[in-house]
Scaffold this motif. Structure first.
Motif, PDB file in Angstrom:
ATOM      1  N   GLY A 168     -18.825   4.508 -44.071  1.00  0.00           N
ATOM      2  CA  GLY A 168     -19.537   3.265 -43.779  1.00  0.00           C
ATOM      3  C   GLY A 168     -19.316   2.175 -44.804  1.00  0.00           C
ATOM      4  O   GLY A 168     -20.083   1.213 -44.844  1.00  0.00           O
ATOM      5  N   GLU A 169     -18.295   2.274 -45.643  1.00  0.00           N
ATOM      6  CA  GLU A 169     -18.031   1.266 -46.666  1.00  0.00           C
ATOM      7  C   GLU A 169     -17.546  -0.027 -46.020  1.00  0.00           C
ATOM      8  O   GLU A 169     -16.774  -0.012 -45.063  1.00  0.00           O
ATOM      9  N   THR A 170     -17.965  -1.160 -46.569  1.00  0.00           N
ATOM     10  CA  THR A 170     -17.588  -2.470 -46.038  1.00  0.00           C
ATOM     11  C   THR A 170     -16.293  -2.935 -46.664  1.00  0.00           C
ATOM     12  O   THR A 170     -16.095  -2.822 -47.876  1.00  0.00           O
ATOM     13  N   ALA A 171     -15.386  -3.475 -45.835  1.00  0.00           N
ATOM     14  CA  ALA A 171     -14.112  -3.990 -46.332  1.00  0.00           C
ATOM     15  C   ALA A 171     -14.336  -5.309 -47.063  1.00  0.00           C
ATOM     16  O   ALA A 171     -15.172  -6.125 -46.671  1.00  0.00           O
ATOM     17  N   ARG A 172     -13.563  -5.531 -48.117  1.00  0.00           N
ATOM     18  CA  ARG A 172     -13.641  -6.776 -48.863  1.00  0.00           C
ATOM     19  C   ARG A 172     -12.278  -7.074 -49.480  1.00  0.00           C
ATOM     20  O   ARG A 172     -11.349  -6.262 -49.402  1.00  0.00           O
ATOM     21  N   GLU A 173     -12.155  -8.247 -50.067  1.00  0.00           N
ATOM     22  CA  GLU A 173     -10.887  -8.657 -50.678  1.00  0.00           C
ATOM     23  C   GLU A 173     -10.640  -7.855 -51.958  1.00  0.00           C
ATOM     24  O   GLU A 173     -11.515  -7.732 -52.823  1.00  0.00           O
ATOM     25  N   VAL A 174      -9.441  -7.301 -52.068  1.00  0.00           N
ATOM     26  CA  VAL A 174      -9.068  -6.462 -53.213  1.00  0.00           C
ATOM     27  C   VAL A 174      -7.739  -6.963 -53.759  1.00  0.00           C
ATOM     28  O   VAL A 174      -6.801  -7.224 -52.995  1.00  0.00           O
ATOM     29  N   GLU A 175      -7.669  -7.125 -55.088  1.00  0.00           N
ATOM     30  CA  GLU A 175      -6.403  -7.461 -55.731  1.00  0.00           C
ATOM     31  C   GLU A 175      -5.650  -6.160 -56.009  1.00  0.00           C
ATOM     32  O   GLU A 175      -6.054  -5.351 -56.849  1.00  0.00           O
ATOM     33  N   LEU A 176      -4.558  -5.957 -55.309  1.00  0.00           N
ATOM     34  CA  LEU A 176      -3.864  -4.672 -55.337  1.00  0.00           C
ATOM     35  C   LEU A 176      -3.273  -4.365 -56.710  1.00  0.00           C
ATOM     36  O   LEU A 176      -3.219  -3.201 -57.121  1.00  0.00           O
ATOM     37  N   GLU A 177      -2.858  -5.382 -57.429  1.00  0.00           N
ATOM     38  CA  GLU A 177      -2.263  -5.147 -58.752  1.00  0.00           C
ATOM     39  C   GLU A 177      -3.289  -4.508 -59.692  1.00  0.00           C
ATOM     40  O   GLU A 177      -2.990  -3.495 -60.353  1.00  0.00           O
ATOM     41  N   ILE A 237      -5.278  -7.950 -50.737  1.00  0.00           N
ATOM     42  CA  ILE A 237      -5.412  -7.362 -49.404  1.00  0.00           C
ATOM     43  C   ILE A 237      -6.896  -7.181 -49.111  1.00  0.00           C
ATOM     44  O   ILE A 237      -7.731  -7.243 -50.018  1.00  0.00           O
ATOM     45  N   ARG A 238      -7.205  -6.953 -47.837  1.00  0.00           N
ATOM     46  CA  ARG A 238      -8.578  -6.684 -47.435  1.00  0.00           C
ATOM     47  C   ARG A 238      -8.690  -5.203 -47.124  1.00  0.00           C
ATOM     48  O   ARG A 238      -8.004  -4.690 -46.241  1.00  0.00           O
ATOM     49  N   ALA A 239      -9.573  -4.494 -47.869  1.00  0.00           N
ATOM     50  CA  ALA A 239      -9.653  -3.044 -47.729  1.00  0.00           C
ATOM     51  C   ALA A 239     -11.020  -2.556 -48.207  1.00  0.00           C
ATOM     52  O   ALA A 239     -11.805  -3.310 -48.793  1.00  0.00           O
ATOM     53  N   ARG A 240     -11.273  -1.273 -47.923  1.00  0.00           N
ATOM     54  CA  ARG A 240     -12.439  -0.595 -48.485  1.00  0.00           C
ATOM     55  C   ARG A 240     -11.992   0.010 -49.814  1.00  0.00           C
ATOM     56  O   ARG A 240     -11.266   1.019 -49.820  1.00  0.00           O
TER      57      ARG A 240
END
Length: 457
Positions: free
Chosen positions: A312-321, A348-351
Motif C-alpha cells: 500500500g505504499e504511495t508512489a512519489r518522485e525519486v531521484e534515482l542517482e 522517476i516516479r516510484a514507491r
C-alpha cells in the motif's frame, strides 16, 4: 503510452504490394478520434462528391445546351438580318440595332476569312455544344472561340463579302453561377466538419482520461481528480474501474493488516526463544540453535515481504542517482565489492521502499554468488533500465525464467549450500511489475548473470 508506430520493413512492404488492405491499415489513424473523424467525414465527403458530380454535370450540361441553343437562334437571326442588307449605308444601322436589341457586339470584316480552329481547352463541352448548335442553324462555315476571352465568346461566320463577327457575353452562353452552389456546399461542409470535430473531441476526451487512469492504476499511481464523464457506456466503464481499484485497495489493506498480526504473533515466540537461548550460556549447541532462530527470523521476514507485496505504499518522485547510491553504500557495508555507474540525475516516479527492496534483493543475490557486482542505470525512451551484473557462474538460459518461481532453488549453476528461501527474485519481479515494468535475466558482460529492471518513467 504504448508505441503504435508501424515499422515498414521490406517484408511488410512486399505484403502491402500484394494485399492493399495492409497498406490501408498502415495509413489508417490508430487513435479513436482519428478513426471516428474518418467515419463522420468519409461518408459526408463521398456524398458531396457524388452529389456535386451528378448535379453539376446535369445542371451545367442542361443549362449550357439551352443557352447555346438560344445563342444559336440569335446568331441565325443576325445572319438573316445581314442577308437583308442592300447597301453599305445600312451596315452601321444594322450593327447599332443588333447591339441595342439583343446585346451582342457585331463587327463586319470585308475580305477576311476564318482563322484556324482554336483548341477548346481542358473542358471542350461548351465549345463543342456551341459549335454544333451554330452549324445546325445555317449552312455556312462557323468558327467558335471559347478560350481567348474571359467574359466573351467569339463566334464568326464566313460570308461571301468576308466575316461576320459576334461577341456574346459568356453568361448568355454557359452557366456561370455554379460556383455559388459549390461555395454553399463547401461552406456548409466546413461548418459541419468543425461541429463534428468539436463533438468528437468531447466524446473521445473521457475515453482518453479513462485510458490514462487505467494506465496509472496499472503502474500503481493514483489519479485523485479522475471522475466518470462522457457517454453512459464510458461512465459505466469508469465507474467499474473505480470500484475495482477500491476493491483491490481494500483487499491489499486487509491482507496487510492480517499479515501484520501474523508477523506479531510469530515474532513474539521467536523473541522468547532468543531470550531463553541467551540465558542458557555459551555452548556450541546453544550457538547452533541461536543461528537457527536467526535464520527462522530472516525466512519469516522474507515470507512476509513476499506476501505483503507493495504494502500500500504511495508512489512519489525519486531521484534515482541518490537512490542507487544509498543501495550501493548499504551493500558495501556488508562487504560487497560493488560498482555504481549512472549517467547523471534521473528522476522517476516510484514507491521508494518497494523499489529499494527490489534492487537490494538483486544486489544481494548477485553478491552471494560472485566476487564483483556492478549496478548501473540509464534512460532508454520512456523506460529507465537498472542493471545488476555479476561475475559469478551465471544461470543457463533455459533456467532463467524458473529462477523467478517462488521457493524454487536452481540445481546446478547456483550453489545449493547458500541459505535463503528462494523468494528474492520473486519479490523483485513482483515489485517491478507493480511499477508497470518487469525484470529480465540475461548474460552479463562480466561473465555472470545480468538482472535487467525496466521501470516506466
Amino acid at each position: 503510452m504504448a508505441d503504435t508506430t508501424i515499422h515498414r520493413t521490406p517484408a511488410r512492404r512486399f505484403l502491402a504490394a500484394i494485399d492493399p488492405s495492409i497498406l490501408i491499415k498502415d495509413w489508417t489513424p490508430r487513435g479513436l478520434f482519428g478513426r471516428s473523424l474518418i467515419i463522420v467525414v468519409a461518408p459526408m465527403l463521398l456524398l458531396q462528391i457524388v452529389a456535386t458530380s451528378v448535379f453539376l454535370d446535369r445542371h451545367w450540361e442542361k443549362v449550357t445546351r439551352g443557352l447555346a441553343y438560344m445563342a444559336a437562334n440569335d446568331m441565325a437571326l443576325i445572319m438573316r438580318l445581314y442577308d437583308d442588307i442592300s447597301d453599305d449605308a445600312d451596315y452601321a444601322d444594322f450593327v447599332d440595332r443588333i447591339g441595342s436589341t439583343i446585346e451582342v457586339q457585331i463587327a463586319i470584316w470585308p475580305g477576311e476569312s476564318l482563322p484556324p480552329e482554336v483548341e477548346p481547352g481542358w473542358f471542350p463541352f461548351l465549345h463543342d455544344t456551341l459549335e454544333t448548335e451554330m452549324q445546325s442553324r445555317f449552312d455556312r462555315p462557323v468558327w467558335v472561340d471559347t478560350v481567348t476571352y474571359e467574359k466573351y465568346v467569339d463566334v464568326r461566320v464566313q460570308v461571301p463579302e468576308g466575316v461576320v463577327r459576334a461577341l456574346f457575353l459568356r453568361s448568355r452562353v454557359s452557366a456561370t453561377n455554379s460556383h455559388i452552389f459549390l461555395s454553399w456546399m463547401a461552406g456548409t461542409s466546413l461548418i459541419l466538419l468543425v461541429v463534428a470535430i468539436l463533438f468528437l473531441r468531447g466524446q473521445v476526451r473521457p475515453i482518453q482520461r479513462l485510458a490514462q487512469a487505467a494506465e496509472a492504476f496499472g503502474l500503481g499511481r493514483d489519479m485523485p481528480n479522475f471522475k466518470p464523464s462522457g457517454a453512459t457506456e464510458v461512465r459505466r466503464a469508469a465507474q467499474a474501474l473505480i470500484v475495482m481499484r477500491d476493491r483491490l485497495a481494500r483487499q491489499i489493506q486487509q491482507r496487510t493488516a492480517m499479515l501484520a498480526g501474523v508477523s506479531h504473533d510469530l515474532k513474539t515466540p521467536l523473541t522468547r526463544f532468543k531470550l531463553q537461548l541467551a540465558m542458557m550460556g555459551d555452548d556450541p549447541d546453544i550457538r547452533e540453535l541461536q543461528d537457527d532462530v536467526v535464520e527462522m527470523q530472516r525466512l519469516l521476514d522474507e515470507y512476509l515481504d513476499f506476501a505483503r507485496g507493495q504494502g500500500g505504499e504511495t508512489a512519489r518522485e525519486v531521484e534515482l542517482e541518490d537512490f542507487l547510491e544509498d543501495v550501493r553504500v548499504n551493500a558495501a557495508r556488508k562487504g560487497t565489492d560493488i560498482e555504481l555507474v549512472i549517467d547523471g540525475p534521473m528522476p522517476i516516479r516510484a514507491r521508494p521502499h518497494a523499489l529499494k527492496r527490489c534492487i537490494t534483493n538483486l544486489v544481494e543475490n548477485a553478491a552471494s554468488h560472485a566476487d564483483h557486482v556492478r549496478l548501473a542505470a540509464l534512460r532508454r525512451g520512456a523506460m529507465v533500465e537498472i542493471t545488476v551484473d555479476d561475475d559469478g557462474p551465471g544461470i543457463p538460459a533455459d533456467q532463467m525464467e524458473d529462477a523467478f518461481r517462488p521457493f524454487h532453488r536452481l540445481d546446478e549453476s547456483r550453489n545449493q549450500n547458500r541459505s535463503g528461501s528462494g523468494l528474492g527474485l520473486a519479490i523483485a519481479r513482483d515489485v517491478a511489475r507493480g511499477h508497470g515494468g518487469d525484470i529480465l535475466l540475461l548474460e552479463s558482460p562480466l561473465g555472470g548473470l545480468r538482472a535487467l529492471v525496466q521501470i516506466p518513467v
